[in-house]
Design an enzyme around this catalytic site. Sequence first.
Site, PDB file in Angstrom:
ATOM      1  N   LYS A  25     -13.742   8.609   1.526  1.00 30.77           N
ATOM      2  CA  LYS A  25     -14.783   7.566   1.516  1.00 30.77           C
ATOM      3  C   LYS A  25     -16.121   8.170   1.941  1.00 30.77           C
ATOM      4  O   LYS A  25     -17.035   8.297   1.144  1.00 30.77           O
ATOM      5  CB  LYS A  25     -14.377   6.406   2.411  1.00 30.77           C
ATOM      6  CG  LYS A  25     -13.111   5.734   1.859  1.00 30.77           C
ATOM      7  CD  LYS A  25     -12.367   4.980   2.891  1.00 30.77           C
ATOM      8  CE  LYS A  25     -10.983   4.619   2.420  1.00 30.77           C
ATOM      9  NZ  LYS A  25     -10.920   3.870   1.158  1.00 30.77           N
ATOM     10  N   TRP A  70      -6.227  -3.331   6.615  1.00 30.25           N
ATOM     11  CA  TRP A  70      -5.802  -1.974   6.992  1.00 30.25           C
ATOM     12  C   TRP A  70      -5.166  -1.947   8.367  1.00 30.25           C
ATOM     13  O   TRP A  70      -4.162  -1.266   8.578  1.00 30.25           O
ATOM     14  CB  TRP A  70      -6.961  -0.993   6.859  1.00 30.25           C
ATOM     15  CG  TRP A  70      -7.275  -0.805   5.407  1.00 30.25           C
ATOM     16  CD1 TRP A  70      -8.371  -1.248   4.742  1.00 30.25           C
ATOM     17  CD2 TRP A  70      -6.431  -0.200   4.423  1.00 30.25           C
ATOM     18  NE1 TRP A  70      -8.276  -0.940   3.406  1.00 30.25           N
ATOM     19  CE2 TRP A  70      -7.100  -0.294   3.183  1.00 30.25           C
ATOM     20  CE3 TRP A  70      -5.182   0.416   4.454  1.00 30.25           C
ATOM     21  CZ2 TRP A  70      -6.557   0.195   1.994  1.00 30.25           C
ATOM     22  CZ3 TRP A  70      -4.641   0.921   3.272  1.00 30.25           C
ATOM     23  CH2 TRP A  70      -5.323   0.803   2.061  1.00 30.25           C
ATOM     24  N   ASP A  97      -8.808   4.007  13.683  1.00 29.39           N
ATOM     25  CA  ASP A  97      -8.804   4.323  12.256  1.00 29.39           C
ATOM     26  C   ASP A  97     -10.250   4.193  11.772  1.00 29.39           C
ATOM     27  O   ASP A  97     -10.777   3.085  11.637  1.00 29.39           O
ATOM     28  CB  ASP A  97      -7.895   3.349  11.506  1.00 29.39           C
ATOM     29  CG  ASP A  97      -7.936   3.587   9.984  1.00 29.39           C
ATOM     30  OD1 ASP A  97      -8.714   4.448   9.529  1.00 29.39           O
ATOM     31  OD2 ASP A  97      -7.186   2.890   9.264  1.00 29.39           O
TER      32      ASP A  97
HETATM   33  C1  LIG Z   1      -9.623   1.652   6.863  1.00 32.99           C
HETATM   34  C2  LIG Z   1      -8.567   2.333   6.032  1.00 32.99           C
HETATM   35  N1  LIG Z   1      -7.481   2.828   6.629  1.00 32.99           N
HETATM   36  C3  LIG Z   1      -6.527   3.447   5.927  1.00 32.99           C
HETATM   37  C4  LIG Z   1      -6.623   3.609   4.559  1.00 32.99           C
HETATM   38  C5  LIG Z   1      -5.495   4.269   3.824  1.00 32.99           C
HETATM   39  O1  LIG Z   1      -5.868   5.525   3.387  1.00 32.99           O
HETATM   40  P1  LIG Z   1      -4.964   6.326   2.337  1.00 32.99           P
HETATM   41  O2  LIG Z   1      -5.013   5.596   1.048  1.00 32.99           O
HETATM   42  O3  LIG Z   1      -5.624   7.683   2.296  1.00 32.99           O
HETATM   43  O4  LIG Z   1      -3.581   6.398   2.916  1.00 32.99           O
HETATM   44  C6  LIG Z   1      -7.734   3.124   3.891  1.00 32.99           C
HETATM   45  C7  LIG Z   1      -7.838   3.280   2.430  1.00 32.99           C
HETATM   46  O5  LIG Z   1      -8.584   2.646   1.747  1.00 32.99           O
HETATM   47  C8  LIG Z   1      -8.723   2.455   4.647  1.00 32.99           C
HETATM   48  O6  LIG Z   1      -9.812   1.939   4.041  1.00 32.99           O
END
Ligand SMILES: Cc1ncc(COP(=O)(O)O)c(C=O)c1O
Length: 373
Positions: free
Chosen positions: A207, A112, A183
């Site tokens: 989540k 991520w 994040d």
């Molecule tokens: C740590 C993290 N950041 C960002 C995201 C991306 O989120 P989205 O799918 O809502 O764009 C996720 C999705 O699993 C994630 O686990």
Amino acid sequence: MNVALSTAQDQRVYNFSAGPATLPLPVLEEIKDELLNYRGSGMSVMELSHRGQTFIEIQRETERRMRELMNIPAEYSVLFVQGGGRLQNVMIPLNLAAAEGTVGDYLVTGAWSKYSFQDAQALGRGHLAWDGAPHRFARLPSNEEIAWAPNASYVHFTSNETIHGIQFHSVPQAPRGVPLICDSSSDLMSRPVRVADYGMIYACAQKNAGIAGLTIVIIRRDLLERVTSASGYLHYRAHADSEDQMYNTPPTFPIYVTGLVCKWLQDEIGGLERMAAINRDKAAVLYRALDEHAGFYIPHAARNDRSLMNVAFRTASPELDDRFVAEARRHRLSDLKGHRSLGGMRASIYNAMPLAGVEALAQFVRDFAQRNG
Ligand SMILES: Cc1ncc(COP(=O)(O)O)c(C=O)c1O
């Protein structure tokens, strides 16, 4: 409780999905009770005008509860936006590293944060301060290993890597005066954090904090005044300065659900200290079972960096991993297949996963090793 509800409850599985993920049962029940007629309004939350008083109250209550739970100081704005965690990867550099010659400094610790870095890099604003790829994203850096950029206007990190199952258990020491951007998509509200340590914390809701469609942005107000190359929806200040902080139609139903999740955390769990203690206990139960069969199971994360939210592990063979996932499903333990990039298994044990679910999985982990080891 009526018969239909108890049957539906009996048929529920323990859902270890990484997100969208399991929700607290009392939250689902409250949604069900209020679905057709929200508190005498004669309509469902989905049908309420976002500019009407009833919805504005929902939005305010969600924000108020989140501020109480997380102890968010007054100088931070709480924004409810769309686009998921991924849109933030673009909004952050556009808003916070627009000044000529500045960059965002990125700790790349897993899939991520790598996406976050790549999106900033595409805008000419990404600097790689540490790369965990040579370490298979199995561990986090020590402060000495990080090469900070001299011209960074922020530091970005991902507090919990959902795919690789590693988590920061303390805040990285960014250079003095450089705001930390976190994040927190997969560990928001799973433990207390000192919001004042951060310039901005953001998370998609699906989540720990609710359902897909909502992204929560908690941003220190002085950062809204920076030179920006963002316009329209992409400009944080456009959201913060709009009437009721609604630049456009917000994700109304997800905001309502997040409010219910906050209420559950406050009234039934008793706050984030208590939630963190429960989460530590749950993770300990599962890691203990895996460690008891250390030759059979191979956890991905280095011990000190193990995530309390996503437990990634595998056996010696992909065939055995597949068998684990399929047999677990027959024991009503669902969604344990690891992310396709890592293989193996992954158990996501967010706030709403009860201890009983983790104990059932730990028991299955032991039984499976005994039968196949
Ligand atoms: C740590 C993290 N950041 C960002 C995201 C991306 O989120 P989205 O799918 O809502 O764009 C996720 C999705 O699993 C994630 O686990």
